[in-house]
Design an enzyme around this catalytic site. Sequence first.
Site, PDB file in Angstrom:
ATOM      1  CG  ASN A  10      -1.771   1.036   1.326  1.00 26.80           C
ATOM      2  OD1 ASN A  10      -1.741   2.090   0.470  1.00 26.80           O
ATOM      3  ND2 ASN A  10      -2.282   1.294   2.624  1.00 26.80           N
ATOM      4  CE  LYS A  12      -0.203   3.093   4.876  1.00 22.79           C
ATOM      5  NZ  LYS A  12       0.251   3.118   6.119  1.00 22.79           N
ATOM      6  CG  HIS A  97      -5.610   1.700   5.616  1.00 19.62           C
ATOM      7  ND1 HIS A  97      -5.093   2.744   6.398  1.00 19.62           N
ATOM      8  CD2 HIS A  97      -4.692   0.814   5.377  1.00 19.62           C
ATOM      9  CE1 HIS A  97      -3.935   2.544   6.731  1.00 19.62           C
ATOM     10  NE2 HIS A  97      -3.467   1.321   6.124  1.00 19.62           N
ATOM     11  CD  GLU A  99      -2.521   5.271   6.837  1.00 22.13           C
ATOM     12  OE1 GLU A  99      -2.534   5.432   5.650  1.00 22.13           O
ATOM     13  OE2 GLU A  99      -1.549   5.075   7.705  1.00 22.13           O
ATOM     14  CD  GLU A 171      -3.613  -2.617   7.523  1.00 25.44           C
ATOM     15  OE1 GLU A 171      -2.336  -2.808   6.813  1.00 25.44           O
ATOM     16  OE2 GLU A 171      -4.234  -1.636   7.423  1.00 25.44           O
ATOM     17  N   GLY A 177       2.659   2.181  10.915  1.00 18.92           N
ATOM     18  CA  GLY A 177       3.773   3.031  10.572  1.00 18.92           C
ATOM     19  C   GLY A 177       4.456   3.302  11.972  1.00 18.92           C
ATOM     20  CB  SER A 217       5.518  -2.123  11.848  1.00 23.85           C
ATOM     21  OG  SER A 217       5.142  -0.961  12.034  1.00 23.85           O
ATOM     22  N   GLY A 239       5.055   1.259   4.583  1.00 18.65           N
ATOM     23  CA  GLY A 239       6.482   1.629   4.573  1.00 18.65           C
ATOM     24  C   GLY A 239       7.285   0.849   3.925  1.00 18.65           C
TER      25      GLY A 239
HETATM   26  P1  PGA Z   1       3.150   0.063   7.763  1.00 16.76           P
HETATM   27  O1  PGA Z   1       1.579   0.269   7.161  1.00 16.76           O
HETATM   28  O2  PGA Z   1       3.664  -1.219   7.123  1.00 16.76           O
HETATM   29  O3  PGA Z   1       3.804   1.297   7.259  1.00 16.76           O
HETATM   30  O4  PGA Z   1       3.120   0.035   9.151  1.00 16.76           O
HETATM   31  C1  PGA Z   1       0.675  -0.769   7.093  1.00 16.76           C
HETATM   32  C2  PGA Z   1      -0.677  -0.322   6.291  1.00 16.76           C
HETATM   33  O5  PGA Z   1      -1.006   0.623   6.647  1.00 16.76           O
HETATM   34  O6  PGA Z   1      -1.180  -1.028   5.632  1.00 16.76           O
END
Ligand code: PGA
Length: 255
Positions: A10, A12, A97, A99, A171, A177, A217, A239
């Site tokens: 992803n 983002k 998601h 976010e 998640e 993140g 993460s 990330g």
């Molecule tokens: P991350 O994000 O790997 O940066 O923790 C995961 C996600 O939001 O799908």
Amino acid sequence: MTRTPLIAGNWKMNLNMGEAIDLVQAIKADIDVSKKDVDVLVAPPFTYISEVARTVDKSGILIAGQNMHWDHSGAYTGEISAYMLQDTGCTHVILGHSERRNLFGETDEIIDRKVKAALERGLVPIVCVGETLEQREKGKTFDVIKDQLNMSLDNLKKNKSMPPSTVLAYEPVWAIGTGKTASPEQAQEVHAFIRTWLNKNFGPNIASSVRILYGGSVKPTNAAELMSQQDIDGALIGGASLKADSFIKIIHYND
Ligand code: PGA
């Protein structure tokens, strides 16, 4: 039933067009030469989807939108429909998601409408659920996950029907993140809970076919351990999906 692992990136709101194409070319080159025992998916920003789709060509790399509107067309300034995603080369769409839920006010009810619209258009939804740190510390993780599943998949539940290709993603919000990953045992416990929920609502065939990804993460150093858990069928990576090197290492978690 064996589920093919799905490694999904992803992106983002990151990368420029050149970086996006370089990244997908590197993934494609790797997939062309390596055995394909995993499915690989990328979710670029909307404006890069067409070019990414041209670049992946017939490599088998799947493309997802990061979000979409529930209606098929209309006066929705700034929005994008399932049809538009499909028309530019997406087969999947990430929905719900954290976010989207936390920064843009998406409720389970909205996500439910989006899941329905995606399926009507033949897009595979990747539906995300997860608890906050506060909810976990109060011992509410399973209640939160159950409510999110019940409400964001309400339409499917009412019809007692879920396509086996549907993807769910656990998640934990506190792991996204932050560098804090759920331990493999913590993740497995929630994945098993989700699988039991699937079994109860859709029966054993769907429960054994639907892939449940872990996200939060995920990195090359923890992917193999997470993926070794019985009910973890893949990873949704933020990330570490932005660099070819780390994403490709995760694709090869099993080597
Ligand atoms: P991350 O994000 O790997 O940066 O923790 C995961 C996600 O939001 O799908």
